[in-house]
Design an enzyme around this catalytic site. Structure first.
Site, PDB file in Angstrom:
ATOM      1  N   ALA A   1      90.954  79.776  52.672  1.00 56.04           N
ATOM      2  CA  ALA A   1      90.523  79.260  53.971  1.00 56.04           C
ATOM      3  C   ALA A   1      91.468  78.168  54.454  1.00 56.04           C
ATOM      4  O   ALA A   1      92.166  77.523  53.658  1.00 56.04           O
ATOM      5  CB  ALA A   1      89.100  78.707  53.876  1.00 56.04           C
ATOM      6  N   ASP A   2      91.447  77.964  55.752  1.00 55.37           N
ATOM      7  CA  ASP A   2      92.191  76.862  56.341  1.00 55.37           C
ATOM      8  C   ASP A   2      91.428  76.383  57.575  1.00 55.37           C
ATOM      9  O   ASP A   2      90.839  77.195  58.293  1.00 55.37           O
ATOM     10  CB  ASP A   2      93.615  77.292  56.740  1.00 55.37           C
ATOM     11  CG  ASP A   2      94.482  76.095  57.081  1.00 55.37           C
ATOM     12  OD1 ASP A   2      95.004  75.466  56.142  1.00 55.37           O
ATOM     13  OD2 ASP A   2      94.615  75.760  58.277  1.00 55.37           O
ATOM     14  N   THR A   3      91.422  75.072  57.789  1.00 56.21           N
ATOM     15  CA  THR A   3      90.718  74.481  58.928  1.00 56.21           C
ATOM     16  C   THR A   3      91.630  73.508  59.647  1.00 56.21           C
ATOM     17  O   THR A   3      92.307  72.701  59.002  1.00 56.21           O
ATOM     18  CB  THR A   3      89.446  73.734  58.452  1.00 56.21           C
ATOM     19  OG1 THR A   3      88.579  74.661  57.791  1.00 56.21           O
ATOM     20  CG2 THR A   3      88.698  73.111  59.633  1.00 56.21           C
TER      21      THR A   3
END
Length: 198
Positions: free
Chosen positions: A78-80
């Site tokens: 994931a990446d935010t």
């Protein structure tokens, strides 16, 4: 059958060092193991739209995973990012940048975008989530207090919604609260369930 029961004969690997992501996975009752730490240079094309960066990076992290996935393994990456006026605000490189980011966010709406990739030996599935966040106008004193007391240097946009600033400064949000924490866990739950049913 509940999702945690479907995962009984699987190994869900969380490729993240974020304590908030681990907390959210645990809180949702998803049995997981931490994937071994590995290097991935988080670079993206300069012409990529800011809102598309997290999905691109989640896929990049997935394919940078150095081990071959065994049958039954599910890798979650994931990446935010925080997007303000078409600009990506990632993790700050020190105190001065954190102060600048919060000054930029003060009194404005921004969007938190997360990209998530689920991958097995047989296939992969990526999705995203977006949450709009409104900050009230913050004083210089408030911004300095938050940065010095909470040191948000490991957080996109230089803030954690679950900390003091979330209570004192955020007027409202539209979308997933947990997405702003770093993982849209409800969507992870439902998309993982669909992925397993394919």
């Amino acid at each position: 059958m509940l999702l945690h029961e479907k995962l009984r004969n699987r190994r869900l690997l969380l490729a993240s060092q974020s304590p908030r992501r681990r907390e959210l996975m645990t809180g949702c009752g998803l049995p997981y193991e931490l994937a071994p730490k590995y290097d991935c240079e988080e670079v993206y094309p300069a012409d990529l739209a800011a809102e598309e960066v997290p999905l691109y990076l989640s896929q990049l992290k997935s394919h940078a995973y150095p081990a071959q996935l065994a049958p039954g393994d599910i890798l979650l990456t994931a990446d935010t990012v925080v997007v303000l006026n078409g600009r990506v605000l990632g993790k700050p490189h020190g105190r001065d940048e954190a102060l600048r980011m919060l000054h930029d966010l003060s009194g404005h709406r921004h969007t938190v975008v997360s990209g998530v990739t689920l991958r097995t030996a047989e296939g992969e599935h990526s999705f995203e989530a977006r949450t709009d966040v409104w900050f009230r106008n913050l004083t210089d004193e408030e911004i300095t207090y938050y940065v010095d007391a909470f040191r948000p240097f490991d957080k996109a946009g230089s803030y954690g919604i679950q900390e003091w600033i979330g209570y004192a400064a955020i007027e409202r949000i539209e979308g997933s609260f947990y997405n702003v924490m770093g993982l849209p866990i409800q969507k992870v739950y439902t998309e993982l369930d669909k992925f397993l049913n394919q």
